[in-house]
Design an enzyme around this catalytic site. Structure first.
Site, PDB file in Angstrom:
ATOM      1  N   ASP A 210      -2.283   2.022  -4.404  1.00  0.00           N
ATOM      2  CA  ASP A 210      -3.413   2.094  -3.939  1.00  0.00           C
ATOM      3  C   ASP A 210      -4.633   1.449  -4.252  1.00  0.00           C
ATOM      4  O   ASP A 210      -4.503   0.651  -5.057  1.00  0.00           O
ATOM      5  CB  ASP A 210      -4.205   3.811  -3.908  1.00  0.00           C
TER       6      ASP A 210
ATOM      7  N   HIS B  94       0.792  -1.173   0.180  1.00  0.00           N
ATOM      8  CA  HIS B  94      -0.054   0.100  -0.135  1.00  0.00           C
ATOM      9  C   HIS B  94       0.986   1.280  -0.038  1.00  0.00           C
ATOM     10  O   HIS B  94       0.330   2.268  -0.074  1.00  0.00           O
ATOM     11  CB  HIS B  94      -1.019   0.112   1.022  1.00  0.00           C
TER      12      HIS B  94
END
Length: 407
Positions: free
Chosen positions: A400, A396
């Site tokens: 995204d 992450h």
């Protein structure tokens, strides 16, 4: 440039020639390689060495390889012994060229490694005359003491030598073991002594590499997205290919199609085809898909290079060639490095969804689960379709949720 061994430059004609031993350096065999384990030395101190000779076996990136010499001469010294895990760039030892002498060997540099193992013991400069005095305060251990310490599980780093010039002897190892035992039994040792042990597996070699890589992956902020896909037409196409591929003696598999589809998706979503190095996300030009393969010792991830440029048949041939080499433990460094994205397939084990662990510095890995015949409503009708389970884990920090979901 070869990444094998660096030699010391000689001055030009007209200057006094300074003879220097040639260092044997642990190279970096891929972007994700940070360290390597010394498996065994293939030469002994004093042995003749020729340019290109294999000197020491290293395991890194889940594959064994050898560091070669780039000089002729003799193996002058071993600075890092078998069993140590050391960082890339570490000097492992020295080759003495013609004209070099033992007095030309530099002091032993501190060894930096990624695992807590006993301090290295500097091998004798001469095969017949062992060094009796610790150089630069380094610990010297007799071979019998080292063997005993390994057998009874004593950490030599905590043993004080009482032999000549501070040498660690068998008695020192025994005393350390008795001292540890008399200091009291921990709760862990109470549990250990109460439960019979069938087998002990040391986290070394391939198993140790996997452990280190999984520790690295565990520190990554990972998110896993799971979904299903209707692969009915895909399975139909797989069946059609059976006759076409029969002359090549290859039977098409579901995984072949998944790899091809993944390579296409990476081409359409280049930000998924990336490495996270430090504070940089590096979007990569080549699409090199790693495919996880189970072997008896653990897990290997050989790489299909330029998967987006290969035909489906070429991908299938490449996968089977890598699988044969994985079973025979004959994969090369090139076949195990520079992956840009990975796939792990648990379809044959009956697993629907799972959380695949990343293979740093890659930022994504696709988990392939089962295919199930499922009733699906299409245009108001209930039809039985082949529905596949897919799980995508991603870093992450570099990727995204929305673009990962799109991928």
């Amino acid at each position: 440039a070869t990444g094998h061994c660096q030699s010391t430059l000689r001055p030009s004609i007209g200057t006094r020639i300074v003879i220097m031993p040639v260092p044997i350096i642990l190279p970096q065999w891929g972007m994700g390689m940070n360290d390597g384990e010394i498996i065994k030395w293939l030469k002994s101190v004093g042995d003749p060495v020729a340019n290109g000779d294999q000197l020491v076996e290293i395991e890194s990136a889940k594959v064994n390889a050898e560091v070669e010499s780039t000089a002729d001469g003799t193996l002058g010294r071993i600075d890092v012994e078998a069993g140590r895990i050391v960082d890339v760039g570490t000097v492992l030892g020295y080759v003495l060229e013609a004209g070099d002498s033992e007095s030309d060997l530099p002091d032993v540099a501190p060894v930096v490694g990624s695992a807590s193992t006993p301090a290295p013991v500097v091998a004798a400069k001469s095969p017949s005359v062992p060094s009796a005095t610790p150089k630069g305060g380094k610990q010297v251990v007799t071979p019998r003491a080292r063997r005993l310490a390994k057998e009874i599980g004593v950490d030599l780093a905590n043993v004080t030598g009482t032999g000549p010039s501070g040498r660690v002897t068998e008695d020192d190892v025994k005393s350390a073991a008795e001292s540890t035992s008399s200091a009291g039994t921990s709760n862990a040792s109470l549990v250990e002594s109460a439960v019979p042990v069938r087998e002990t597996i040391k986290l070394s070699g391939l198993r140790g590499t996997i452990a280190r890589r999984m520790s690295e992956s565990a520190n990554v902020p990972t998110v896993t997205l799971s979904t299903t896909a209707d692969v009915t037409d895909m399975i139909g196409y797989q069946r059609e290919l059976v006759a076409d591929w029969r002359p090549h003696k290859i039977r098409p598999q579901y995984q072949d199609l998944v790899i091809a589809a993944t390579a296409r998706a990476l081409k359409d979503n280049p930000k998924a085809n990336a490495h996270l190095i430090g504070d940089e996300v590096r979007i990569l030009d080549e699409i090199n898909v790693g495919v996880a393969m189970a072997v008896s010792e653990g897990l290997l991830v050989p790489v299909i290079k330029n998967a987006d440029e290969k035909s489906l048949l070429e991908i299938a041939q490449n996968v089977r060639d890598l699988a044969r080499k994985a079973k025979a433990n004959s994969l090369s460094i090139d076949e195990m490095t520079n992956g840009t994205f990975s796939i792990t397939n648990l379809n044959s084990y009956g697993i629907d969804t799972f959380n695949p662990l990343l293979n740093p510095p890659e930022i994504g890995i696709l988990g392939v689960g089962t295919i199930q015949d499922t009733p699906v409503v299409i245009d108001g009708e209930i039809l039985v379709r082949s529905i596949a389970n897919l799980s995508l884990s991603f870093d992450h920090r570099a990727w995204d949720g929305a673009p990962a979901a799109e991928f």
